[in-house]
Every structure is written in structure tokens, then in C-alpha cells.
Design a protein around this motif. Structure first.
Motif, PDB file in Angstrom:
ATOM      1  N   UNK A  12      23.183  29.542  19.798  1.00  0.00           N
ATOM      2  CA  UNK A  12      21.488  29.803  19.825  1.00  0.00           C
ATOM      3  C   UNK A  12      20.851  29.211  18.941  1.00  0.00           C
ATOM      4  N   UNK A  13      19.684  28.958  18.502  1.00  0.00           N
ATOM      5  CA  UNK A  13      19.175  28.865  17.539  1.00  0.00           C
ATOM      6  C   UNK A  13      18.220  27.637  18.883  1.00  0.00           C
ATOM      7  N   UNK A  14      16.620  28.720  18.798  1.00  0.00           N
ATOM      8  CA  UNK A  14      15.472  28.270  19.625  1.00  0.00           C
ATOM      9  C   UNK A  14      15.597  27.958  20.510  1.00  0.00           C
ATOM     10  N   UNK A  15      16.171  28.699  21.209  1.00  0.00           N
ATOM     11  CA  UNK A  15      16.475  28.959  22.132  1.00  0.00           C
ATOM     12  C   UNK A  15      17.338  27.882  23.144  1.00  0.00           C
ATOM     13  N   UNK A  16      17.613  27.008  22.225  1.00  0.00           N
ATOM     14  CA  UNK A  16      19.293  25.609  22.760  1.00  0.00           C
ATOM     15  C   UNK A  16      19.467  26.390  22.520  1.00  0.00           C
ATOM     16  N   UNK A  17      20.603  26.079  23.528  1.00  0.00           N
ATOM     17  CA  UNK A  17      21.872  26.405  23.453  1.00  0.00           C
ATOM     18  C   UNK A  17      22.973  25.101  22.608  1.00  0.00           C
ATOM     19  N   UNK A  18      23.475  25.345  21.595  1.00  0.00           N
ATOM     20  CA  UNK A  18      24.938  24.738  21.291  1.00  0.00           C
ATOM     21  C   UNK A  18      26.182  25.259  20.989  1.00  0.00           C
ATOM     22  N   UNK A  19      26.375  23.644  20.990  1.00  0.00           N
ATOM     23  CA  UNK A  19      28.152  24.162  20.920  1.00  0.00           C
ATOM     24  C   UNK A  19      29.433  22.930  20.291  1.00  0.00           C
ATOM     25  N   UNK A  20      30.198  23.824  19.442  1.00  0.00           N
ATOM     26  CA  UNK A  20      30.939  22.959  19.104  1.00  0.00           C
ATOM     27  C   UNK A  20      31.674  22.105  19.011  1.00  0.00           C
ATOM     28  N   UNK A  21      31.631  20.747  19.440  1.00  0.00           N
ATOM     29  CA  UNK A  21      32.374  19.984  19.681  1.00  0.00           C
ATOM     30  C   UNK A  21      32.912  19.317  19.215  1.00  0.00           C
ATOM     31  N   UNK A  22      34.554  18.288  18.467  1.00  0.00           N
ATOM     32  CA  UNK A  22      34.825  17.843  17.572  1.00  0.00           C
ATOM     33  C   UNK A  22      34.187  18.144  16.209  1.00  0.00           C
ATOM     34  N   UNK A  23      33.678  18.932  15.808  1.00  0.00           N
ATOM     35  CA  UNK A  23      32.972  19.962  14.449  1.00  0.00           C
ATOM     36  C   UNK A  23      31.387  19.508  14.293  1.00  0.00           C
TER      37      UNK A  23
END
Length: 103
Positions: free
Chosen positions: A20-31
Motif C-alpha cells: 500500500x502506497x499513498x492509499x493505493x493497493x499494489x500487488x506484485x505480478x511477474x515482478x
């Protein structure tokens, strides 16, 4: 050390990383970090129904008549008296049929 293998009957465990960065969720997909879409923020139908009993006097009156007790305002715990709660329980199928009129 013995070579242990996972039996085919057991599911494999996959590692999922989420950031989570600045309220946005991120997922690591293929690097790569990919933003995850936020789920739609909608009000559940039951809550819409309850809110309408507070806002729409005609709808409130119809529900009160259907239940046969109370004022038909079931918008919160403080508005729901014991007789209305019991009537909602006893008449659940009828109330479920009535609820779609909320829309």
C-alpha cells in the motif's frame, strides 16, 4: 536429509505480496507492481431498505401497515422497538417480497 515432496492431495501454497502506497493497493505480478482496483463501494440492499424507512414517509407507512405494529421506521436500533422486531421476524417472507419496492 530426506527429500520430502508435497502429496498431490494437498494444495500448494503461493506467496502473494501486496503493498500500500499513498492509499493505493499494489500487488506484485511477474515482478511488476500493479495497482489493485478498489472494490465498488455500494450500500448493501438491506441497508438501503433500512435507510429508506427513515427517509420516505410513504414507504415507512407502508411497512408499518405491513407489520401491523410500530411506525415502520426500522432505520436503526434506536428506532426499532420490540414489537417491530418481532413482527419483522414473524413476517420475514412478506417483508422480503416488499423490500424490492425500495428501489
Amino acid at each position: 536429509m530426506s527429500d520430502q515432496k508435497t502429496p498431490a492431495s494437498l494444495p500448494s501454497i503461493k506467496q502473494t505480496l501486496e503493498f500500500v502506497y499513498h492509499g493505493t493497493r499494489y500487488q506484485k505480478i511477474n515482478g511488476q507492481l500493479v495497482p489493485v482496483e478498489k472494490p465498488a463501494t455500494t450500500v448493501p440492499k438491506v441497508l438501503q431498505f433500512m435507510q429508506k424507512t427513515a427517509e420516505d414517509k410513504q414507504f415507512q407507512q407502508q411497512l408499518g401497515t405491513l407489520l401491523g405494529v410500530g411506525d415502520g421506521d426500522i432505520s436503526s436500533y434506536s428506532e426499532l422497538d420490540a414489537a417491530e422486531a418481532q413482527a419483522l421476524t414473524n413476517n420475514a417472507p412478506v417483508v422480503v417480497e416488499f423490500a424490492p419496492k425500495c428501489n
